[in-house]
Design a protein around this motif. Structure first.
Motif, PDB file in Angstrom:
ATOM      1  N   PRO A  14       0.838  -1.198   0.000  1.00 31.33           N
ATOM      2  CA  PRO A  14       0.000   0.000   0.000  1.00 31.33           C
ATOM      3  C   PRO A  14       0.875   1.251   0.000  1.00 31.33           C
ATOM      4  O   PRO A  14       2.081   1.178   0.284  1.00 31.33           O
ATOM      5  CB  PRO A  14      -0.781  -0.124   1.308  1.00 31.33           C
ATOM      6  CG  PRO A  14       0.189  -0.828   2.213  1.00 31.33           C
ATOM      7  CD  PRO A  14       0.965  -1.788   1.345  1.00 31.33           C
ATOM      8  N   ALA A  15       0.293   2.384  -0.292  1.00 29.55           N
ATOM      9  CA  ALA A  15       1.039   3.641  -0.270  1.00 29.55           C
ATOM     10  C   ALA A  15       1.502   3.982   1.145  1.00 29.55           C
ATOM     11  O   ALA A  15       2.588   4.524   1.343  1.00 29.55           O
ATOM     12  CB  ALA A  15       0.183   4.770  -0.843  1.00 29.55           C
ATOM     13  N   ASP A  16       0.663   3.660   2.132  1.00 32.92           N
ATOM     14  CA  ASP A  16       0.970   3.932   3.535  1.00 32.92           C
ATOM     15  C   ASP A  16       1.432   2.643   4.202  1.00 32.92           C
ATOM     16  O   ASP A  16       0.658   1.686   4.331  1.00 32.92           O
ATOM     17  CB  ASP A  16      -0.270   4.486   4.250  1.00 32.92           C
ATOM     18  CG  ASP A  16      -0.011   4.850   5.706  1.00 32.92           C
ATOM     19  OD1 ASP A  16       1.122   4.633   6.182  1.00 32.92           O
ATOM     20  OD2 ASP A  16      -0.953   5.336   6.369  1.00 32.92           O
ATOM     21  N   LYS A  17       2.684   2.604   4.647  1.00 36.51           N
ATOM     22  CA  LYS A  17       3.212   1.369   5.220  1.00 36.51           C
ATOM     23  C   LYS A  17       2.658   1.055   6.604  1.00 36.51           C
ATOM     24  O   LYS A  17       2.988   0.021   7.181  1.00 36.51           O
ATOM     25  CB  LYS A  17       4.739   1.423   5.277  1.00 36.51           C
ATOM     26  CG  LYS A  17       5.322   2.467   6.203  1.00 36.51           C
ATOM     27  CD  LYS A  17       6.835   2.416   6.136  1.00 36.51           C
ATOM     28  CE  LYS A  17       7.487   3.407   7.075  1.00 36.51           C
ATOM     29  NZ  LYS A  17       8.965   3.357   6.989  1.00 36.51           N
ATOM     30  N   LYS A  18       1.817   1.928   7.129  1.00 35.94           N
ATOM     31  CA  LYS A  18       1.174   1.661   8.411  1.00 35.94           C
ATOM     32  C   LYS A  18      -0.270   1.181   8.237  1.00 35.94           C
ATOM     33  O   LYS A  18      -1.024   1.092   9.199  1.00 35.94           O
ATOM     34  CB  LYS A  18       1.198   2.916   9.285  1.00 35.94           C
ATOM     35  CG  LYS A  18       2.598   3.333   9.708  1.00 35.94           C
ATOM     36  CD  LYS A  18       2.565   4.531  10.647  1.00 35.94           C
ATOM     37  CE  LYS A  18       3.971   4.928  11.078  1.00 35.94           C
ATOM     38  NZ  LYS A  18       3.960   6.108  11.993  1.00 35.94           N
ATOM     39  N   THR A  19      -0.673   0.860   7.021  1.00 34.27           N
ATOM     40  CA  THR A  19      -2.030   0.398   6.744  1.00 34.27           C
ATOM     41  C   THR A  19      -2.333  -0.882   7.518  1.00 34.27           C
ATOM     42  O   THR A  19      -1.565  -1.845   7.460  1.00 34.27           O
ATOM     43  CB  THR A  19      -2.210   0.118   5.243  1.00 34.27           C
ATOM     44  OG1 THR A  19      -1.911   1.308   4.510  1.00 34.27           O
ATOM     45  CG2 THR A  19      -3.638  -0.313   4.932  1.00 34.27           C
TER      46      THR A  19
END
Length: 247
Positions: free
Chosen positions: A211-216
């Protein structure tokens, strides 16, 4: 009175069936059986992955992983016993490795063989399994099983978390996701492709996304996948799979 007894009996059976369907251990056991991996003992399996040859030989008292490749030094053979005891041979002669080299080689071999044998490894002693609800991807219904690891026996990446999408119809693992903390951390989502059966064992390759956000959160990845919001990173393709019996 008889009708009431029968109705109560039916409700008990229904409740029992529901508890079995959502029990993570039962779901994993069914998935392992669907992939044929309940019959891995006394088998040797080899395959090629990214110009290296990997193999696993399992007996009742343990297993041996092996990786073979060539580089500027010649033919390298890494033999890993029970995922912990690594021996490297260069052109047939045993060579010593420092602690960092042993760690890198061990993690590399374990990682490739872990994903190749899924869902077999989900019954390892260090695995904690929890039922995480239901999901639907492209009209197919799934049970979600969340996996964490105990520190003892969980390897250097014991803090990683995994999520498995188990098909409610045939118990196969069609998708999986995980997060990790090494190398600044990240999240991955994998879709199973190229499913093939070899001597009754079901293997599959994967498309690897992020995902674009690695904290998803892992649970949100299937939604992002269906919205085409994940970024394809690579393809995990195992070639030339062969199986033989061992004594």
């Amino acid at each position: 009175m008889n009708r009431l007894i029968l109705a109560g009996f039916f409700l008990i059976l229904t409740a029992c069936a529901a508890s079995v369907d959502t029990d993570p251990q039962s779901l994993v056991d069914q998935s392992i059986k669907s992939h044929g991996f309940d019959r891995l003992t006394n088998k040797s399996i080899s395959f090629k992955f990214r110009k290296k040859t990997y193999s696993v030989a399992r007996k009742a008292d343990g297993y041996i992983y092996k990786r073979v490749f060539t580089d500027s030094l010649g033919t390298i053979v890494d033999e890993l016993k029970n995922s912990s005891e690594l021996v490297r041979k260069v052109n047939g002669s045993t060579t010593s490795l420092n602690e960092k080299e042993v760690k890198i080689a061990t993690e590399a071999v374990n990682s490739v063989l872990y994903f190749f044998q899924l869902p077999y490894g989900l019954n390892d002693a260090a695995v904690n399994k929890q039922y995480a609800g239901e999901d639907e991807i492209s009209g197919v219904k799934y049970h979600l099983v969340s996996v964490t690891f105990k520190q003892e026996g969980g390897g250097t990446d014991f803090q990683d978390e995994y999520m498995y999408w188990i098909n409610q119809s045939d118990n196969t693992i069609d998708y999986l996701a995980y997060n990790y903390i090494v190398n600044e951390g990240g999240v991955r989502f994998r879709k199973a492709i190229n499913r093939k059966t070899v001597d009754g064992l079901v293997f599959q390759d994967y498309i690897n996304y992020k995902p674009a956000d690695k904290k998803t959160p892992l649970k949100e990845l299937s939604k992002l996948y269906q919205e085409n919001k994940l970024i394809e990173l690579s393809r995990i393709i195992a070639e030339d799979i062969s199986i033989s019996g061992i004594r």
